[in-house]
Design a protein around this motif. Structure first.
Motif, PDB file in Angstrom:
ATOM      1  N   LEU A 106       1.034  -1.171   0.090  1.00 19.44           N
ATOM      2  CA  LEU A 106      -0.064   0.177   0.111  1.00 19.44           C
ATOM      3  C   LEU A 106       0.768   1.256  -0.219  1.00 19.44           C
ATOM      4  CD1 LEU A 106      -2.993  -1.143   2.492  1.00 19.44           C
ATOM      5  CD2 LEU A 106      -3.074  -1.126  -0.010  1.00 19.44           C
ATOM      6  N   GLN A 107       2.058   1.105   0.208  1.00 19.17           N
ATOM      7  CA  GLN A 107       2.973   2.207   0.299  1.00 19.17           C
ATOM      8  C   GLN A 107       3.540   2.601  -1.182  1.00 19.17           C
ATOM      9  OE1 GLN A 107       6.361   1.497   2.971  1.00 19.17           O
ATOM     10  NE2 GLN A 107       4.937   0.625   4.504  1.00 19.17           N
ATOM     11  N   SER A 108       3.086   1.658  -1.911  1.00 17.10           N
ATOM     12  CA  SER A 108       3.648   2.069  -3.447  1.00 17.10           C
ATOM     13  C   SER A 108       2.676   3.234  -3.989  1.00 17.10           C
ATOM     14  CB  SER A 108       3.005   0.885  -4.403  1.00 17.10           C
ATOM     15  OG  SER A 108       3.244   1.102  -5.635  1.00 17.10           O
ATOM     16  N   ASN A 109       3.294   3.956  -4.982  1.00 13.58           N
ATOM     17  CA  ASN A 109       2.863   4.987  -5.773  1.00 13.58           C
ATOM     18  C   ASN A 109       1.838   4.810  -6.800  1.00 13.58           C
ATOM     19  OD1 ASN A 109       4.092   6.979  -3.881  1.00 13.58           O
ATOM     20  ND2 ASN A 109       5.925   6.847  -5.103  1.00 13.58           N
ATOM     21  N   ASP A 110       1.963   3.330  -7.085  1.00 13.85           N
ATOM     22  CA  ASP A 110       1.346   2.723  -8.152  1.00 13.85           C
ATOM     23  C   ASP A 110      -0.210   2.507  -7.958  1.00 13.85           C
ATOM     24  OD1 ASP A 110       0.139   1.324 -10.178  1.00 13.85           O
ATOM     25  OD2 ASP A 110       2.085   0.549 -10.948  1.00 13.85           O
ATOM     26  N   ALA A 111      -1.263   3.260  -8.271  1.00 11.30           N
ATOM     27  CA  ALA A 111      -2.761   2.945  -7.785  1.00 11.30           C
ATOM     28  C   ALA A 111      -3.067   1.432  -7.959  1.00 11.30           C
ATOM     29  CB  ALA A 111      -3.466   3.914  -8.509  1.00 11.30           C
ATOM     30  N   MET A 112      -2.588   1.036  -9.068  1.00  9.29           N
ATOM     31  CA  MET A 112      -2.938  -0.426  -9.620  1.00  9.29           C
ATOM     32  C   MET A 112      -2.402  -1.475  -8.464  1.00  9.29           C
ATOM     33  SD  MET A 112      -4.779  -2.051 -11.679  1.00  9.29           S
ATOM     34  CE  MET A 112      -4.993  -1.027 -13.016  1.00  9.29           C
ATOM     35  N   ILE A 113      -1.305  -1.110  -8.091  1.00 10.46           N
ATOM     36  CA  ILE A 113      -0.520  -2.076  -7.212  1.00 10.46           C
ATOM     37  C   ILE A 113      -1.331  -1.700  -5.828  1.00 10.46           C
ATOM     38  CG2 ILE A 113       1.524  -2.283  -5.408  1.00 10.46           C
ATOM     39  CD1 ILE A 113       2.133  -3.536  -8.187  1.00 10.46           C
ATOM     40  N   GLN A 114      -1.689  -0.688  -5.333  1.00 12.47           N
ATOM     41  CA  GLN A 114      -2.526  -0.407  -4.258  1.00 12.47           C
ATOM     42  C   GLN A 114      -3.761  -0.954  -4.087  1.00 12.47           C
ATOM     43  OE1 GLN A 114      -2.185   4.069  -4.138  1.00 12.47           O
ATOM     44  NE2 GLN A 114      -1.267   3.713  -2.114  1.00 12.47           N
ATOM     45  N   SER A 115      -4.591  -0.845  -5.412  1.00 11.88           N
ATOM     46  CA  SER A 115      -5.906  -1.450  -5.550  1.00 11.88           C
ATOM     47  C   SER A 115      -5.980  -2.988  -5.312  1.00 11.88           C
ATOM     48  CB  SER A 115      -6.507  -1.176  -6.862  1.00 11.88           C
ATOM     49  OG  SER A 115      -6.452   0.296  -7.074  1.00 11.88           O
ATOM     50  N   GLU A 116      -4.964  -3.644  -6.197  1.00 14.23           N
ATOM     51  CA  GLU A 116      -4.987  -5.131  -6.089  1.00 14.23           C
ATOM     52  C   GLU A 116      -4.681  -5.486  -4.729  1.00 14.23           C
ATOM     53  OE1 GLU A 116      -5.679  -7.448  -7.939  1.00 14.23           O
ATOM     54  OE2 GLU A 116      -5.775  -6.274  -9.619  1.00 14.23           O
ATOM     55  N   ALA A 117      -3.658  -4.813  -4.039  1.00 12.76           N
ATOM     56  CA  ALA A 117      -3.305  -5.053  -2.429  1.00 12.76           C
ATOM     57  C   ALA A 117      -4.591  -5.064  -1.660  1.00 12.76           C
ATOM     58  CB  ALA A 117      -2.196  -4.252  -2.049  1.00 12.76           C
ATOM     59  N   VAL A 118      -5.266  -3.950  -1.776  1.00 16.59           N
ATOM     60  CA  VAL A 118      -6.816  -3.798  -1.009  1.00 16.59           C
ATOM     61  C   VAL A 118      -7.447  -5.056  -1.326  1.00 16.59           C
ATOM     62  CG1 VAL A 118      -8.630  -2.446  -0.754  1.00 16.59           C
ATOM     63  CG2 VAL A 118      -6.449  -1.182  -0.778  1.00 16.59           C
ATOM     64  N   GLN A 119      -7.876  -5.388  -2.675  1.00 15.54           N
ATOM     65  CA  GLN A 119      -8.728  -6.643  -2.917  1.00 15.54           C
ATOM     66  C   GLN A 119      -8.352  -7.488  -2.363  1.00 15.54           C
ATOM     67  OE1 GLN A 119     -11.451  -6.430  -4.917  1.00 15.54           O
ATOM     68  NE2 GLN A 119     -11.274  -4.719  -6.269  1.00 15.54           N
ATOM     69  N   SER A 120      -6.936  -7.825  -2.482  1.00  5.96           N
ATOM     70  CA  SER A 120      -6.575  -9.292  -1.760  1.00  5.96           C
ATOM     71  C   SER A 120      -6.743  -9.048  -0.087  1.00  5.96           C
ATOM     72  CB  SER A 120      -4.915  -9.664  -2.096  1.00  5.96           C
ATOM     73  OG  SER A 120      -4.812  -9.821  -3.242  1.00  5.96           O
ATOM     74  N   LEU A 121      -6.524  -8.074   0.444  1.00  5.71           N
ATOM     75  CA  LEU A 121      -6.652  -8.149   1.969  1.00  5.71           C
ATOM     76  C   LEU A 121      -8.219  -8.271   2.174  1.00  5.71           C
ATOM     77  CD1 LEU A 121      -4.479  -4.769   2.753  1.00  5.71           C
ATOM     78  CD2 LEU A 121      -4.040  -7.215   3.630  1.00  5.71           C
TER      79      LEU A 121
END
Length: 229
Positions: A138-153
């Motif tokens: 979630l510390q990434s600046n990439d919105a796609m990375i953040q979104s996928e991390a949230v979905q997986s959580l």
């Protein structure tokens, strides 16, 4: 193609010879046939095609997956020798016992698509040991990375991460650069609250419901944001 439909193991050796044919289509049909017969003696040849990334590697990858878990020992051995990423993904997909550690290794790569795959698969794996690793993403600046991390959580039902997810909801338009993150947080909270199915069933047809604005499809929430409602 017919030999594959018959699923007779006597065809394996001739089909392996057909993998050396000059014509791509012949090689592809032989691969499909071997994937239908699912004889383990064909696995080394199919794995070699994947490792060497030949033109027919996509077909070989599909054929290997049809073997299911009985292909795992051969894939694992080939992966040890080559460290090939496609083989790593096959091990993960087929639920190899070391899949969790492989995904953490994939998560460390700099290549965004590989990291996205790792994040997505960690959510599917259902192992809550992944929670701190996903939070780190979630510390990434990439919105796609953040979104996928949230979905997986959300898929992991990691309710202890709620305060962190709430902090992702900065003051911005629903239809904007952060919209994918907002959707991911919404989906995660619906899972946490046990209402995901109820919400989905509240809308007839395709979910999420899409509206058309100027020829562009947008969601109900985005449309309401644009209307200021």
């Amino acid at each position: 193609q017919a030999l594959g439909a018959l699923r007779d193991r006597r065809a394996v050796e001739p089909l392996l010879q057909a993998l050396k044919d000059r014509t791509l289509t012949v090689r592809q049909r032989a691969i499909v046939a071997l994937g239908r017969i699912k004889d383990v003696q064909a696995l080394p040849a199919l794995l070699e095609i994947v490792v060497e990334n030949r033109r027919e590697s996509y077909d070989a990858n599909k054929a290997i997956r049809k073997y299911g878990k009985k292909a795992l020992p051969e894939i694992a051995e080939a992966f040890k020798r080559t460290n090939n990423q496609q083989l790593m993904l096959l091990l993960i997909e087929l639920k190899h016992e070391g899949a969790f550690d492989l995904l953490l290794k994939l998560l460390e790569t700099e290549e965004p698509s590989s990291r996205l795959t790792a994040i997505r698969e960690l959510g599917k794996l259902g192992d809550k040991r992944a929670t701190p690793h996903l939070l780190h993403q979630l510390q990434s600046n990439d919105a796609m990375i953040q979104s996928e991390a949230v979905q997986s959580l959300g898929k992991l039902r990691a309710t202890e991460t709620i305060p962190v997810l709430v902090d992702l909801l900065i003051d911005d338009e629903l239809y904007g650069p952060h919209s994918s993150i907002y959707h991911a947080v919404t989906d995660a909270f619906q899972i946490f609250g046990g209402i995901a199915v109820e919400i989905k069933n509240a809308f007839p047809g395709t979910y999420p419901p899409m509206l058309n604005v100027g020829g562009a499809p947008i969601s109900l929430a985005e449309a309401m944001g644009l209307l200021g409602s």
